[in-house]
Design a protein around this motif. Structure first.
Motif, short mmCIF file in Angstrom:
data_model
loop_
_atom_site.label_atom_id
_atom_site.label_comp_id
_atom_site.label_asym_id
_atom_site.label_seq_id
_atom_site.Cartn_x
_atom_site.Cartn_y
_atom_site.Cartn_z
N SER A 15 0.69 -1.25 0.16
CA SER A 15 0.07 0.04 -0.17
C SER A 15 0.78 1.36 -0.18
O SER A 15 1.60 1.56 1.11
CB SER A 15 -0.86 0.13 1.25
OG SER A 15 -1.37 1.27 1.54
N PRO A 16 0.69 1.93 -1.01
CA PRO A 16 1.47 3.47 -0.87
C PRO A 16 1.01 4.29 0.05
O PRO A 16 1.83 5.14 0.54
CB PRO A 16 1.12 4.06 -2.26
CG PRO A 16 -0.21 3.29 -2.77
CD PRO A 16 -0.31 1.95 -2.04
N PHE A 17 -0.38 4.22 0.65
CA PHE A 17 -0.63 5.00 1.73
C PHE A 17 0.24 4.60 3.24
O PHE A 17 0.46 5.41 3.89
CB PHE A 17 -2.11 4.88 2.03
CG PHE A 17 -2.76 5.36 0.53
CD1 PHE A 17 -2.74 6.71 0.13
CD2 PHE A 17 -3.41 4.21 -0.37
CE1 PHE A 17 -3.60 7.07 -0.88
CE2 PHE A 17 -4.06 4.80 -1.33
CZ PHE A 17 -4.06 6.12 -1.87
N VAL A 18 0.37 3.45 3.44
CA VAL A 18 1.07 2.84 4.21
C VAL A 18 2.50 3.30 4.36
O VAL A 18 3.18 3.76 5.18
CB VAL A 18 1.15 1.31 4.57
CG1 VAL A 18 1.88 0.59 5.66
CG2 VAL A 18 -0.35 0.82 4.68
N LYS A 19 3.23 3.27 3.02
CA LYS A 19 4.45 3.89 2.78
C LYS A 19 4.87 5.20 3.31
O LYS A 19 5.38 5.44 3.78
CB LYS A 19 5.05 3.61 1.31
CG LYS A 19 5.04 2.18 0.77
CD LYS A 19 6.38 1.46 1.44
CE LYS A 19 6.19 0.08 1.42
NZ LYS A 19 7.18 -0.61 2.44
N THR A 20 3.55 5.88 3.04
CA THR A 20 3.64 7.22 3.37
C THR A 20 3.72 7.61 4.90
O THR A 20 4.73 8.35 5.46
CB THR A 20 2.13 7.89 3.03
OG1 THR A 20 1.98 7.75 1.74
CG2 THR A 20 2.08 9.49 3.34
N PHE A 168 4.59 8.64 -6.61
CA PHE A 168 5.43 8.28 -7.71
C PHE A 168 6.60 7.35 -7.11
O PHE A 168 7.62 7.34 -7.78
CB PHE A 168 6.06 9.43 -8.11
CG PHE A 168 5.01 10.17 -9.13
CD1 PHE A 168 4.65 9.69 -10.26
CD2 PHE A 168 4.79 11.41 -8.83
CE1 PHE A 168 3.90 10.18 -11.16
CE2 PHE A 168 3.85 12.38 -9.68
CZ PHE A 168 3.15 11.53 -10.71
N GLY A 169 6.46 7.11 -5.71
CA GLY A 169 7.54 6.29 -5.28
C GLY A 169 7.82 5.04 -5.89
O GLY A 169 9.00 4.63 -6.15
N VAL A 204 14.58 6.73 1.78
CA VAL A 204 13.54 6.41 0.70
C VAL A 204 13.93 5.22 0.10
O VAL A 204 13.10 4.27 -0.06
CB VAL A 204 13.43 7.46 -0.47
CG1 VAL A 204 12.78 7.36 -1.65
CG2 VAL A 204 13.24 8.82 0.37
N LYS A 205 15.25 5.07 -0.55
CA LYS A 205 15.43 3.75 -1.00
C LYS A 205 15.31 2.59 -0.10
O LYS A 205 14.80 1.76 -0.84
CB LYS A 205 17.31 4.06 -1.15
CG LYS A 205 17.59 4.34 -2.59
CD LYS A 205 19.05 4.42 -2.74
CE LYS A 205 19.85 5.66 -2.37
NZ LYS A 205 21.54 5.34 -2.72
N GLU A 206 15.44 2.65 1.04
CA GLU A 206 15.45 1.47 1.80
C GLU A 206 13.78 1.30 2.21
O GLU A 206 13.65 0.13 2.41
CB GLU A 206 15.95 1.77 3.35
CG GLU A 206 17.52 1.70 3.34
CD GLU A 206 18.18 2.59 4.52
OE1 GLU A 206 17.51 2.98 5.53
OE2 GLU A 206 19.29 2.83 4.27
N GLY A 207 13.14 2.07 1.85
CA GLY A 207 11.94 1.92 2.20
C GLY A 207 10.89 1.35 0.99
O GLY A 207 9.75 1.02 1.16
N LEU A 208 11.43 1.36 -0.08
CA LEU A 208 10.81 0.84 -1.30
C LEU A 208 10.52 -0.59 -1.25
O LEU A 208 11.07 -1.45 -0.82
CB LEU A 208 11.67 1.20 -2.72
CG LEU A 208 11.82 2.47 -2.80
CD1 LEU A 208 12.74 2.70 -4.19
CD2 LEU A 208 10.61 3.32 -3.29
N PRO A 209 9.07 -1.04 -1.55
CA PRO A 209 8.97 -2.48 -1.62
C PRO A 209 9.63 -2.96 -2.77
O PRO A 209 10.16 -2.67 -3.78
CB PRO A 209 7.52 -2.28 -2.02
CG PRO A 209 6.97 -1.04 -2.61
CD PRO A 209 8.12 0.09 -2.35
N PRO A 210 9.96 -4.45 -2.59
CA PRO A 210 10.73 -5.30 -3.60
C PRO A 210 10.05 -5.00 -4.89
O PRO A 210 8.75 -5.47 -5.24
CB PRO A 210 10.41 -6.67 -3.05
CG PRO A 210 9.83 -6.70 -1.69
CD PRO A 210 9.34 -5.30 -1.75
#
Lengths: 231, 231
Positions: A15-20, A168-169, A204-210
């Motif tokens: 979920s992009p909203f969770v990533k936020t 856009f992540g 940011v880099k570390e938080g991206l999903p696989p």
């Protein structure tokens, strides 16, 4: 103060909203416990915490749930005022600009991007056209941003940067799934340089999903939407 | 301070979102000049002030435009901190609750209400069913509101009361146009008593658009939607 604060985040990996929310917690330096939810089999706790929307993310602070990603971001900024950088600028007009563009990104742009992903043929052409128009509006907007509402002028990630990454992540995943470039560096030079600067940051880099796992999921969502679309 | 502040509001008489901003300005006691826009023939000034959405309301404060009703409400509360009552409570959790329910009212409930107005037959039955479910969610929500997020416990109209009136300020007009009761006092006793208390206030009563004129407009919108709906 931190010892009194127990923070749990209920989310799901894609979920992009969770990533936020995760990104906001990391930028602020707030320790939290993450609970992965299975959205096909929602936990009784999630249903109790978010009976209105039954969705993630839910931030649970000392047992009290807060829902909706933008509401959670404001809550984080207003609650942990002494930890980490402020997410919103101080000036009311700049705050208004951040909220205006956050709502544009989360409601308008994300919706159109999903329409592109979930369609093909003429419907997709129309959705792409709409997306390009909105990207043009965004580029024009960035040109006129007042100083200090985004990372462009600052050391730290702020509210608007975090919301931009909601949108856009993972645009490279989206481009791979639909088979063409969404963001044209010729037409959106300011957006591209903003994103490039953000992607440089370790948080940011570390938080991206696989990448590959997300490609698979989006392909599945796209195929499902195409199969159920009226012919 | 007031002398330095020139406030203009660009609106249109029937927009509930414009009414929201007008009500906030009145509650705060902020003098403003109102500019009626013709949405079929938008003024160059409106297009300049809101190039993104080209919509009302636009609040222009000392020449600087702020758009989107909820963004404007936050701006008003953060800018005129020394005039009139605060629109949002101080406590971050209560603020989060106000923002959460404001978004539910403005995005979810209003959309469903418009779906009811713009449909008939089976489509309308489905929309009504959805509306009743959402009203049930709202009633349950009101039951659990923390103290001090709405007028129920206070002397002054706050952020959430104002947004509630965006949604339900003219529900009697809506009921007249669709021909049946939207809000059932048996099922929504807390909502009904909240609304009744709000309608008692002169600032609310005086701000309502002319009933018959609004009935005519909504009937026109409904008829237009029904004529253009796929058979």
């Amino acid at each position: 103060m931190e010892e009194q604060n127990k923070v749990m985040l209920h989310g799901t990996w894609f979920s992009p909203f969770v990533k936020t929310v995760e990104l906001a917690l990391k930028v602020k330096g707030i320790p939290y416990e993450y609970v992965e939810e299975d959205l096909k089999n929602k936990s009784p706790l999630l249903l109790k915490y978010n009976p209105v929307h039954k969705k993630v993310p839910v931030l649970v602070h000392n047992g009290t749930p807060i829902c909706e990603s933008l509401v959670i971001l404001e809550y984080i900024d207003e609650t942990w005022t002494n930890i980490g950088p402020r997410l919103l600028p101080q000036d009311p007009y700049k705050r208004a600009q951040v909220r205006f563009w956050s709502s544009f990104l989360q409601q308008q742009l994300l919706q159109t991007l999903f329409a592109v992903i979930k369609s093909d043929g003429e419907a997709q052409e129309n959705a792409v056209k709409e997306l390009l128009e909105k990207l043009k509006v965004l580029e024009e907007g960035i040109k006129n941003f007042p100083d200090g509402i985004s990372f462009i002028d600052h050391e730290n990630l702020g509210f608007l940067d975090i919301v931009l990454l909601t949108m856009f992540g993972t645009y490279k995943v989206q481009e791979q799934v639909i088979g063409f470039k969404v963001i044209d560096p010729e037409k959106s030079p300011l957006l591209v340089s903003w994103l490039s600067a953000l992607f440089e940051l370790p948080v940011v880099k570390e938080g991206l999903p696989p990448h590959e796992k997300l490609v698979g999921l989006l392909q599945y969502i796209r195929q499902n939407a195409l199969n159920s679309a009226p012919v």
